[in-house]
Scaffold this active site. Sequence first.
Site: not given
Ligand code: FE
Length: 132
Positions: A48, A51, A97, A100, A120
């Site tokens: 991510c 984060c 995610c 976060c 996607c």
């Molecule tokens: Fe994240």
Amino acid sequence: MPERILKTDDEWKKLLTREQYRVLREKGTELPDSGEYYRFRKDGVFLCAACGNELFSSETKFESGSGWPSFWAVVGRDSVTTAPDHSLERERTEVLCARCGGHLGHLFADGPDPTGMRYCVNSVSLEFREEE
Ligand code: FE
């Protein structure tokens, strides 16, 4: 459950680029075929961008023809969460995610074997960590 990261909009604005903020925090979408990871073939893990949570492995990346990086599985149980997205007439499943809450992209049931799933994902929501 992974440790959760909660920040205010102002805190995220300081950490993210404008485009990252627009996609990750405002659920935007990058233009198709514009992202740095769409035609990207290196071996490693996609994290991510907000984060650092581990999201996808290059081993599950495939060429979907969609214009966005596509994966048929997540890397771990604590990588993502999903939520119904009613922003278009056709209902979609949003992928976020798990750590976060950043918007990553959408999940479709038209992916390849073995899962039949297609995550996607916007390149701008990802960061790549190369592995030998
Ligand atoms: Fe994240």
